[in-house]
Design a protein around this motif. Structure first.
Motif, PDB file in Angstrom:
ATOM      1  N   VAL A  37     -21.523  17.313 -48.411  1.00  0.00           N
ATOM      2  CA  VAL A  37     -21.437  17.674 -47.040  1.00  0.00           C
ATOM      3  C   VAL A  37     -21.388  19.029 -46.589  1.00  0.00           C
ATOM      4  N   GLY A  38     -22.205  19.276 -45.582  1.00  0.00           N
ATOM      5  CA  GLY A  38     -22.493  20.677 -45.250  1.00  0.00           C
ATOM      6  C   GLY A  38     -21.593  20.872 -43.896  1.00  0.00           C
ATOM      7  N   ASP A  39     -21.912  22.053 -43.162  1.00  0.00           N
ATOM      8  CA  ASP A  39     -21.416  22.572 -42.075  1.00  0.00           C
ATOM      9  C   ASP A  39     -21.939  21.586 -40.656  1.00  0.00           C
ATOM     10  N   ALA A  40     -23.166  21.093 -41.007  1.00  0.00           N
ATOM     11  CA  ALA A  40     -23.752  20.521 -39.997  1.00  0.00           C
ATOM     12  C   ALA A  40     -24.121  19.051 -40.096  1.00  0.00           C
ATOM     13  N   LEU A  41     -24.043  18.305 -38.973  1.00  0.00           N
ATOM     14  CA  LEU A  41     -24.476  16.879 -38.993  1.00  0.00           C
ATOM     15  C   LEU A  41     -25.946  16.713 -38.218  1.00  0.00           C
ATOM     16  N   VAL A  42     -27.053  16.634 -39.180  1.00  0.00           N
ATOM     17  CA  VAL A  42     -28.170  16.466 -38.778  1.00  0.00           C
ATOM     18  C   VAL A  42     -28.390  14.998 -37.874  1.00  0.00           C
ATOM     19  N   ILE A  43     -28.642  14.893 -36.595  1.00  0.00           N
ATOM     20  CA  ILE A  43     -28.774  14.098 -35.737  1.00  0.00           C
ATOM     21  C   ILE A  43     -30.258  13.331 -36.000  1.00  0.00           C
ATOM     22  N   ILE A  44     -31.188  14.250 -36.157  1.00  0.00           N
ATOM     23  CA  ILE A  44     -32.557  13.719 -36.093  1.00  0.00           C
ATOM     24  C   ILE A  44     -33.269  14.941 -36.559  1.00  0.00           C
ATOM     25  N   ASP A  45     -34.336  14.911 -37.603  1.00  0.00           N
ATOM     26  CA  ASP A  45     -35.268  15.746 -38.061  1.00  0.00           C
ATOM     27  C   ASP A  45     -36.402  15.400 -38.402  1.00  0.00           C
ATOM     28  N   ASP A  46     -37.675  15.742 -38.215  1.00  0.00           N
ATOM     29  CA  ASP A  46     -38.876  15.373 -38.632  1.00  0.00           C
ATOM     30  C   ASP A  46     -39.034  13.886 -38.339  1.00  0.00           C
ATOM     31  N   GLY A  47     -38.498  13.607 -37.039  1.00  0.00           N
ATOM     32  CA  GLY A  47     -38.726  12.268 -36.424  1.00  0.00           C
ATOM     33  C   GLY A  47     -38.006  11.311 -37.003  1.00  0.00           C
ATOM     34  N   VAL A  48     -36.861  11.550 -37.875  1.00  0.00           N
ATOM     35  CA  VAL A  48     -36.221  10.671 -38.722  1.00  0.00           C
ATOM     36  C   VAL A  48     -34.642  10.816 -38.312  1.00  0.00           C
ATOM     37  N   PRO A  49     -33.977   9.801 -37.715  1.00  0.00           N
ATOM     38  CA  PRO A  49     -32.609   9.992 -37.197  1.00  0.00           C
ATOM     39  C   PRO A  49     -31.648   9.920 -38.618  1.00  0.00           C
ATOM     40  N   TYR A 125     -16.596  17.607 -35.796  1.00  0.00           N
ATOM     41  CA  TYR A 125     -17.533  18.308 -34.931  1.00  0.00           C
ATOM     42  C   TYR A 125     -17.278  18.675 -33.322  1.00  0.00           C
ATOM     43  N   GLN A 126     -16.093  18.267 -33.044  1.00  0.00           N
ATOM     44  CA  GLN A 126     -15.844  18.374 -31.602  1.00  0.00           C
ATOM     45  C   GLN A 126     -15.599  19.662 -31.034  1.00  0.00           C
ATOM     46  N   ASN A 127     -15.460  20.660 -32.024  1.00  0.00           N
ATOM     47  CA  ASN A 127     -15.233  22.026 -31.469  1.00  0.00           C
ATOM     48  C   ASN A 127     -16.272  22.762 -31.931  1.00  0.00           C
ATOM     49  N   GLY A 128     -17.449  22.335 -32.337  1.00  0.00           N
ATOM     50  CA  GLY A 128     -18.695  22.777 -32.749  1.00  0.00           C
ATOM     51  C   GLY A 128     -19.709  23.158 -31.601  1.00  0.00           C
ATOM     52  N   VAL A 129     -20.985  23.085 -31.958  1.00  0.00           N
ATOM     53  CA  VAL A 129     -22.043  23.305 -31.190  1.00  0.00           C
ATOM     54  C   VAL A 129     -23.305  22.393 -31.339  1.00  0.00           C
ATOM     55  N   MET A 130     -23.892  21.854 -30.249  1.00  0.00           N
ATOM     56  CA  MET A 130     -24.910  20.978 -30.442  1.00  0.00           C
ATOM     57  C   MET A 130     -25.934  21.725 -30.340  1.00  0.00           C
ATOM     58  N   ILE A 221     -39.181  16.840 -28.271  1.00  0.00           N
ATOM     59  CA  ILE A 221     -37.776  16.814 -28.867  1.00  0.00           C
ATOM     60  C   ILE A 221     -37.978  16.913 -30.459  1.00  0.00           C
ATOM     61  N   GLY A 222     -37.448  17.734 -31.037  1.00  0.00           N
ATOM     62  CA  GLY A 222     -37.580  18.023 -32.526  1.00  0.00           C
ATOM     63  C   GLY A 222     -36.212  17.625 -32.991  1.00  0.00           C
ATOM     64  N   LYS A 223     -35.829  18.787 -33.885  1.00  0.00           N
ATOM     65  CA  LYS A 223     -34.540  18.696 -34.602  1.00  0.00           C
ATOM     66  C   LYS A 223     -33.400  18.734 -33.818  1.00  0.00           C
ATOM     67  N   VAL A 224     -32.465  17.915 -33.935  1.00  0.00           N
ATOM     68  CA  VAL A 224     -31.286  17.908 -33.352  1.00  0.00           C
ATOM     69  C   VAL A 224     -29.952  17.869 -34.122  1.00  0.00           C
ATOM     70  N   ALA A 225     -28.893  18.822 -34.039  1.00  0.00           N
ATOM     71  CA  ALA A 225     -27.946  19.061 -35.222  1.00  0.00           C
ATOM     72  C   ALA A 225     -26.643  19.415 -34.364  1.00  0.00           C
ATOM     73  N   ILE A 226     -25.731  19.371 -34.839  1.00  0.00           N
ATOM     74  CA  ILE A 226     -24.351  19.503 -34.559  1.00  0.00           C
ATOM     75  C   ILE A 226     -23.664  20.462 -35.697  1.00  0.00           C
ATOM     76  N   GLU A 227     -23.397  21.602 -35.348  1.00  0.00           N
ATOM     77  CA  GLU A 227     -22.667  22.523 -36.242  1.00  0.00           C
ATOM     78  C   GLU A 227     -21.148  22.475 -35.938  1.00  0.00           C
ATOM     79  N   LYS A 228     -20.487  22.709 -36.886  1.00  0.00           N
ATOM     80  CA  LYS A 228     -19.079  22.470 -36.818  1.00  0.00           C
ATOM     81  C   LYS A 228     -18.410  23.611 -36.017  1.00  0.00           C
ATOM     82  N   GLU A 229     -18.803  24.986 -36.285  1.00  0.00           N
ATOM     83  CA  GLU A 229     -18.308  25.931 -35.562  1.00  0.00           C
ATOM     84  C   GLU A 229     -19.050  26.252 -34.230  1.00  0.00           C
ATOM     85  N   ALA A 230     -18.261  26.426 -33.391  1.00  0.00           N
ATOM     86  CA  ALA A 230     -18.939  26.943 -31.853  1.00  0.00           C
ATOM     87  C   ALA A 230     -19.672  28.061 -31.980  1.00  0.00           C
TER      88      ALA A 230
END
Length: 243
Positions: A37-49, A125-130, A221-230
């Motif tokens: 588990v890293g610091d980012a949640l990758v929502i979608i990348d290279d077309g794959v959710p 992730y609620q205090n992070g950044v999308m 739209i390409g990669k979408v991720a949420i980082e834990k830190e704002a």
């Protein structure tokens, strides 16, 4: 050699073979190793959710249809929407075209990474950044301010009430027009729950990009991720802030 001896040897060999098979089956039944588990949640990348979620598109002119799309599929042009595969230097992206469908300002066209069944707890992730990799191809400047970036919980009788939303305007899209690929950053603190029924521990739609107000907009739209830190905003990113 007696028949009893032959029988015993045969049974012993069979037992050894069965033990080997059982050991092999036990080894093959081992669950796959989970990635760290890293610091980012990758929502979608290279077309794959992310696992258990999918790409969903639709519009209010299509009776709020939620059409799932697999990588490589398209959504045929309607009066409000068209979605097709695209490419960014060898990385798969989604191209979305929205069309003006009336003069009453009520159009709603959406691109979603979500699920009608699976949920995810986004508490950490609620205090992070999308971060959204976005390329705006067409977005004539206008006064429209009602576009929305949404997270949604599908646990109530009216899903649209169970949202946490960030509002952005047409000018922000127009500012990115023809600039190529840009990383847009939105702090998670800028998302505002629309109703107390939004539950960040049970999020079905991880990212919903809504174009509203009968604007004709084309974007990729390409990669979408949420980082834990704002503070994890790339230096080259464009931050969409909230008041």
């Amino acid at each position: 050699m007696s028949k009893n001896a032959i029988f015993k040897i045969t049974m012993l060999a069979g037992a050894v073979a069965l033990a080997g098979c059982a050991e092999s089956l036990e080894e093959s039944a081992e669950p796959p190793v989970e990635p760290p588990v890293g610091d980012a949640l990758v929502i979608i990348d290279d077309g794959v959710p992310t696992t258990n979620f999918g790409v969903i598109v639709g519009s209010n002119s299509d009776s709020y249809n939620r059409q799932g799309l697999a990588k490589g599929e398209s959504y045929a042009k309607t009066s409000a929407l068209e979605v097709s595969p695209s490419d960014n230097a060898g990385s798969y992206t989604w191209k979305v075209d929205t069309y003006s469908s009336g003069d009453d300002g009520s159009a709603e066209v959406y691109f979603i990474v979500g699920s009608d069944a699976s949920q995810m707890d986004l508490t950490e992730y609620q205090n992070g950044v999308m971060l959204i990799d976005l390329s705006v191809l067409v977005a004539a400047d206008s006064a429209t301010t009602g576009h929305q970036l949404i997270m949604q919980t599908n646990t109530g009788t009216d899903d649209y009430l169970n949202r946490s939303a960030f509002y952005f305007n047409q000018t922000q899209l127009a500012d990115l027009e023809a600039d190529g690929w840009t990383t847009v950053a939105i702090k998670m603190s800028c998302f505002t729950p629309q109703n107390p029924t939004f539950d960040i521990t049970k999020v079905n739609d991880l990212m919903r990009f809504d174009i509203r107000g009968n604007e004709s907009v084309s974007y990729e739209i390409g990669k979408v991720a949420i980082e834990k830190e704002a503070t994890s905003i790339p230096a080259e990113a464009v931050e969409w802030t909230c008041s």
